[in-house]
Each structure stands twice: as structure tokens, then as C-alpha cells.
Design a protein around this motif. Structure first.
Motif, PDB file in Angstrom:
ATOM      1  N   GLN A 103       0.845  -1.192   0.000  1.00  0.00           N
ATOM      2  CA  GLN A 103       0.000   0.000   0.000  1.00  0.00           C
ATOM      3  C   GLN A 103       0.882   1.244   0.000  1.00  0.00           C
ATOM      4  OE1 GLN A 103      -3.308  -0.149   2.772  1.00  0.00           O
ATOM      5  NE2 GLN A 103      -2.905  -2.341   3.090  1.00  0.00           N
ATOM      6  N   ASP A 104       0.468   2.256  -0.745  1.00  0.00           N
ATOM      7  CA  ASP A 104       1.243   3.492  -0.852  1.00  0.00           C
ATOM      8  C   ASP A 104       1.192   4.278   0.447  1.00  0.00           C
ATOM      9  OD1 ASP A 104       1.887   3.001  -3.505  1.00  0.00           O
ATOM     10  OD2 ASP A 104       0.126   4.044  -4.264  1.00  0.00           O
ATOM     11  N   LEU A 105       2.344   4.832   0.828  1.00  0.00           N
ATOM     12  CA  LEU A 105       2.423   5.694   2.002  1.00  0.00           C
ATOM     13  C   LEU A 105       2.860   7.099   1.584  1.00  0.00           C
ATOM     14  CD1 LEU A 105       2.069   5.769   5.073  1.00  0.00           C
ATOM     15  CD2 LEU A 105       4.456   5.115   5.300  1.00  0.00           C
ATOM     16  N   ILE A 106       4.015   7.192   0.905  1.00  0.00           N
ATOM     17  CA  ILE A 106       4.552   8.483   0.464  1.00  0.00           C
ATOM     18  C   ILE A 106       5.246   8.265  -0.877  1.00  0.00           C
ATOM     19  CG2 ILE A 106       6.175  10.358   0.983  1.00  0.00           C
ATOM     20  CD1 ILE A 106       6.110   9.468   3.913  1.00  0.00           C
ATOM     21  N   GLU A 107       5.199   9.282  -1.733  1.00  0.00           N
ATOM     22  CA  GLU A 107       5.936   9.244  -2.995  1.00  0.00           C
ATOM     23  C   GLU A 107       6.350  10.668  -3.347  1.00  0.00           C
ATOM     24  OE1 GLU A 107       5.160   7.951  -7.620  1.00  0.00           O
ATOM     25  OE2 GLU A 107       4.081   6.894  -6.036  1.00  0.00           O
TER      26      GLU A 107
END
Length: 180
Positions: A103-107
Motif C-alpha cells: 500500500q502506498d504511504l509516500i511518494e
């Protein structure tokens, strides 16, 4: 009749076993397969090696920091002579990290460098946090953050505070020299 039942049961058990042993590449498998490969470097880093001034930490940052036990580092060094291999390895890692379990957290991106932070788990507790960074001129690095009771929200706050962390250079000298 009993022979037919035994045959059917054996077939079902064999099929179940083969289906459960999927051959999909996991991040752990990628680490193991490449730990001694050319242009790769791996290192396990205990969290105690990251020297931080924790006096200004919030309670959330303390909790997040204390939940981390170790970091697994895998780096690939890019050069003009291995650009095709670099692109292949980069595509492999991106494929692994595109799995729905991450799952995405930061980009974010900065001067041609891209950083992606993902996690495995749910909104309350992460089993693993993955930091993936890449830059064409340097290569890429993957850091698996492993611990207990890691909260994705708190880890995001902690990762932001780690941007100014002092790292014990003597213990990570191999990693820093690898990318020079």
C-alpha cells in the motif's frame, strides 16, 4: 472404490500443494537472489546504528522509532556499461512493489531521484515498510523496515524526521562507497 477415493484425495492434495507454492517473486526472494550478484550490495542495519537526536521527538515519533528493529538494505549500482541490466532490475522491483499487498504511504521526486514508500499491513499496523529510491546516474536502493507494531501513519511522521538524521558513517561506509 477405496482406491478411487484415495486417488482423488491424493490428486486434490497435490493440486492444493502446487497452487499454494506460487512462483511469484517476492521482495524477500529478490533480496536473497541478488545478495551476492554483481553490482548489488546488501546489508542488515540495526536501528541502533542510526544516531538521532530524539530529544525533540513527539510521542508518536518515539513510538514509531521504538517499533523498528532493523533495516534490510539492497542497492544496485548503475553505470554506463550496465544500463540494460539496470533497467531490467528496476522493472523487476517496480513489478514486485506494484503487487496489491503493498500500500502506498509516500511518494516524491527531487532532481531526478524518485522515492516511494509503501507498506504491507493495514491502516493500524504495518508488518513491513519498504522505501524504494532510484536515480539513473546512481542506481536504486530498497530498504525494508522491519519491526513490531509499526503504525504506517506514525512511520510516515518518523520518516519525515529522519531526513535530517546523522548516520554513523563508519558502519555504513560500504554502502556509501558503493554508490560513489
Amino acid at each position: 472404490m477405496q482406491r478411487t477415493i484415495k486417488y482423488i484425495l491424493c490428486t486434490i492434495l497435490t493440486a492444493t500443494f502446487l497452487v499454494s507454492c506460487g512462483d511469484g517473486v517476492s521482495l524477500q526472494r529478490y533480496y536473497v537472489d541478488n545478495q551476492e550478484a554483481k553490482n548489488f550490495i546488501t546489508q542488515d542495519i540495526p536501528i541502533s546504528m542510526v544516531e538521532l537526536d530524539k530529544t525533540n521527538f513527539t510521542e508518536e515519533q518515539h513510538e514509531a522509532y521504538n517499533s523498528v528493529k532493523r533495516l534490510n538494505f539492497l542497492g544496485y549500482k548503475a553505470s554506463d556499461t550496465n544500463i540494460d541490466t539496470y533497467n531490467t532490475e528496476l522493472a523487476t522491483v517496480k513489478t514486485i512493489l506494484s503487487d496489491d499487498k503493498y500500500q502506498d504511504l509516500i511518494e516524491f521526486s527531487d532532481r531526478g531521484r524518485k522515492i516511494v514508500v509503501k507498506y504491507i499491513g493495514d491502516d493500524d499496523e504495518a508488518d513491513e515498510i519498504v522505501v524504494f529510491g532510484s536515480a539513473k546516474e546512481m542506481g536504486f536502493a530498497i530498504i525494508r523496515i522491519l519491526g513490531n507494531n509499526m503504525s504506517p501513519e506514525k512511520m510516515g511522521v518518523l520518516l519525515h524526521s529522519l531526513q535530517n538524521a546523522n548516520v554513523n558513517e563508519n558502519q555504513v561506509q560500504d554502502i556509501m562507497n558503493f554508490f560513489k
